[in-house]
Scaffold this motif. Sequence first.
Motif, PDB file in Angstrom:
ATOM      1  N   UNK A  98     -13.404  11.249  23.708  1.00  0.00           N
ATOM      2  CA  UNK A  98     -14.392  10.169  23.823  1.00  0.00           C
ATOM      3  C   UNK A  98     -14.572   9.760  25.282  1.00  0.00           C
ATOM      4  N   UNK A  99     -13.475   9.702  26.043  1.00  0.00           N
ATOM      5  CA  UNK A  99     -13.586   9.335  27.459  1.00  0.00           C
ATOM      6  C   UNK A  99     -14.425  10.337  28.242  1.00  0.00           C
ATOM      7  N   UNK A 100     -14.368  11.602  27.822  1.00  0.00           N
ATOM      8  CA  UNK A 100     -15.101  12.644  28.546  1.00  0.00           C
ATOM      9  C   UNK A 100     -16.518  12.815  28.002  1.00  0.00           C
ATOM     10  N   UNK A 101     -16.645  12.896  26.661  1.00  0.00           N
ATOM     11  CA  UNK A 101     -17.940  13.248  26.053  1.00  0.00           C
ATOM     12  C   UNK A 101     -18.628  12.091  25.342  1.00  0.00           C
ATOM     13  N   UNK A 102     -17.979  10.914  25.237  1.00  0.00           N
ATOM     14  CA  UNK A 102     -18.549   9.755  24.546  1.00  0.00           C
ATOM     15  C   UNK A 102     -18.884  10.084  23.091  1.00  0.00           C
ATOM     16  N   UNK A 103     -17.868  10.185  22.270  1.00  0.00           N
ATOM     17  CA  UNK A 103     -18.039  10.464  20.848  1.00  0.00           C
ATOM     18  C   UNK A 103     -18.715   9.287  20.156  1.00  0.00           C
ATOM     19  N   UNK A 104     -19.366   9.569  19.019  1.00  0.00           N
ATOM     20  CA  UNK A 104     -19.960   8.489  18.253  1.00  0.00           C
ATOM     21  C   UNK A 104     -18.870   7.744  17.484  1.00  0.00           C
ATOM     22  N   UNK A 105     -19.206   6.548  17.006  1.00  0.00           N
ATOM     23  CA  UNK A 105     -18.221   5.673  16.364  1.00  0.00           C
ATOM     24  C   UNK A 105     -17.628   6.317  15.111  1.00  0.00           C
ATOM     25  N   UNK A 106     -18.440   7.041  14.341  1.00  0.00           N
ATOM     26  CA  UNK A 106     -17.947   7.647  13.101  1.00  0.00           C
ATOM     27  C   UNK A 106     -16.907   8.719  13.386  1.00  0.00           C
ATOM     28  N   UNK A 107     -17.116   9.500  14.429  1.00  0.00           N
ATOM     29  CA  UNK A 107     -16.152  10.541  14.789  1.00  0.00           C
ATOM     30  C   UNK A 107     -14.828   9.928  15.223  1.00  0.00           C
ATOM     31  N   UNK A 108     -14.892   8.864  16.014  1.00  0.00           N
ATOM     32  CA  UNK A 108     -13.664   8.191  16.421  1.00  0.00           C
ATOM     33  C   UNK A 108     -12.942   7.590  15.224  1.00  0.00           C
ATOM     34  N   UNK A 109     -13.700   7.026  14.307  1.00  0.00           N
ATOM     35  CA  UNK A 109     -13.084   6.460  13.098  1.00  0.00           C
ATOM     36  C   UNK A 109     -12.402   7.558  12.284  1.00  0.00           C
ATOM     37  N   UNK A 110     -13.022   8.704  12.219  1.00  0.00           N
ATOM     38  CA  UNK A 110     -12.410   9.826  11.518  1.00  0.00           C
ATOM     39  C   UNK A 110     -11.085  10.229  12.150  1.00  0.00           C
ATOM     40  N   UNK A 111     -11.027  10.232  13.477  1.00  0.00           N
ATOM     41  CA  UNK A 111      -9.779  10.537  14.168  1.00  0.00           C
ATOM     42  C   UNK A 111      -8.702   9.506  13.873  1.00  0.00           C
ATOM     43  N   UNK A 293     -25.232  -9.847  14.983  1.00  0.00           N
ATOM     44  CA  UNK A 293     -25.995  -9.663  13.754  1.00  0.00           C
ATOM     45  C   UNK A 293     -27.052 -10.749  13.611  1.00  0.00           C
ATOM     46  N   UNK A 294     -26.681 -11.979  13.913  1.00  0.00           N
ATOM     47  CA  UNK A 294     -27.643 -13.085  13.827  1.00  0.00           C
ATOM     48  C   UNK A 294     -28.789 -12.907  14.806  1.00  0.00           C
ATOM     49  N   UNK A 295     -28.517 -12.236  15.915  1.00  0.00           N
ATOM     50  CA  UNK A 295     -29.559 -11.999  16.919  1.00  0.00           C
ATOM     51  C   UNK A 295     -30.382 -10.756  16.607  1.00  0.00           C
ATOM     52  N   UNK A 296     -30.099 -10.105  15.467  1.00  0.00           N
ATOM     53  CA  UNK A 296     -30.840  -8.918  15.082  1.00  0.00           C
ATOM     54  C   UNK A 296     -30.434  -7.671  15.837  1.00  0.00           C
ATOM     55  N   UNK A 297     -29.226  -7.671  16.420  1.00  0.00           N
ATOM     56  CA  UNK A 297     -28.744  -6.523  17.171  1.00  0.00           C
ATOM     57  C   UNK A 297     -27.645  -5.821  16.401  1.00  0.00           C
ATOM     58  N   UNK A 298     -27.297  -4.626  16.861  1.00  0.00           N
ATOM     59  CA  UNK A 298     -26.200  -3.886  16.242  1.00  0.00           C
ATOM     60  C   UNK A 298     -24.883  -4.609  16.516  1.00  0.00           C
ATOM     61  N   UNK A 299     -23.968  -4.635  15.526  1.00  0.00           N
ATOM     62  CA  UNK A 299     -22.660  -5.258  15.769  1.00  0.00           C
ATOM     63  C   UNK A 299     -21.887  -4.594  16.901  1.00  0.00           C
ATOM     64  N   UNK A 300     -22.237  -3.349  17.230  1.00  0.00           N
ATOM     65  CA  UNK A 300     -21.534  -2.611  18.277  1.00  0.00           C
ATOM     66  C   UNK A 300     -22.258  -2.682  19.619  1.00  0.00           C
ATOM     67  N   UNK A 301     -23.380  -3.431  19.682  1.00  0.00           N
ATOM     68  CA  UNK A 301     -24.104  -3.570  20.938  1.00  0.00           C
ATOM     69  C   UNK A 301     -23.329  -4.503  21.868  1.00  0.00           C
TER      70      UNK A 301
END
Length: 393
Positions: A98-111, A293-301
């Motif tokens: 992730x530090x090198x290639x910036x994995x998506x959140x789902x891939x990191x969760x899988x790890x 979420x209340x601001x209409x943004x992604x929780x991960x933003x």
Amino acid sequence: MREYLVVFLVAAAVTYLLTVVAREIALRTGAVAAVRDRDVHAEPIPYLGGLAMLGGLVAAYFVARELPFLSTSNVFTFSDAGAVLLAGALICGVGVLDDIFELDALTKFGGQVLAVGLLVYSGIQFRFFFAPNDVQFSLDPGQGALLTALIVVATVNAVNFVDGLDGLAAGVVGISALAFFVYCYEITRINEVDRATTGAFLSAALAGVCVGFLVHNFHPARLFMGDSGSMLIGLVLSASAITVTTQFSSEDIALGADGARASWLPMLLPVALPILILIVPLMDLVLAVVRRTRAGRSPFAPDKQHLHHRLLEIGHSHRRAVVIMWVWAGLIAFATVLASLYTGPRVWATVSAGFAAALLLTFVLPILHRPGHAADPLSAALSGADEEPSETL
């Protein structure tokens, strides 16, 4: 105790030395925190601090196996510790990618789930809970595995989340590991059983790793731990707590320092401690999700409205904000351990005094001493430029 000190020092020294190597690898592989609009740091800073941390843990493991006392401990002490380090290596590897290639959140969760699966497969999972009246609540393997996954994944992501200021995550986890070491060691002393336990070994090594890394990571940081480091130390912290339930009987954990049956707190401590220690970042995480979420943004933003940002806004410098959060982490961690092992007015008086001191440092100190206008050595030492590393969530 002396051999645990050796474990601490070995982990600290090896991590300190390997951090230079990790920095060079990060620069060569492009694992660097680039300067973005939402960041305050003025130049790119390398990641991959987790590689040095993993090296420190592994070095402490092999040295401990050769020490006169620890080497003669129960066979499960090092087999469980080895399983935790294998799971840590797995999750650290995911973090490196992730530090090198910036994995998506789902891939990191899988790890993270795979690492938890390795822990469970190795027998490191919750097995029972019990009440002060000697009633024991046993968990079936599925329930224990699910609870283990929830605690480990929550701790991993909470540590990752709190890694928002130079030295913050390493300091919080290091203090938490020291508190848990005190708990593990006191449990063995009170119950007059073998002092060599997986929880004590892992927490001593983890505290050493964090101290060794902090030399390079405290403001201004020369290296970030990245996801490789934050996920690693989060897993080791939570796993060390879980090992208490696999290596101690319910009677051992339930017995207080006065010899009486203890309350609910020490019995739930292996579950509660990772949560209580990280209650501030976990609360910050919940508030951030609600806010976005209340601001209409992604929780991960990402944004700049976290607790450490608020500390900067009310007048703390970067370094002072970090130390303030260390104080709160230490207060919660050691107060939990003290309350679980001891009773009486002295305990609560000590906790109350610590709470009052933390409040004064948080809200009164920035009024008395603004950054850049410190009138005393402590404020001068803790003051610094309000620079800030990239946020991890």
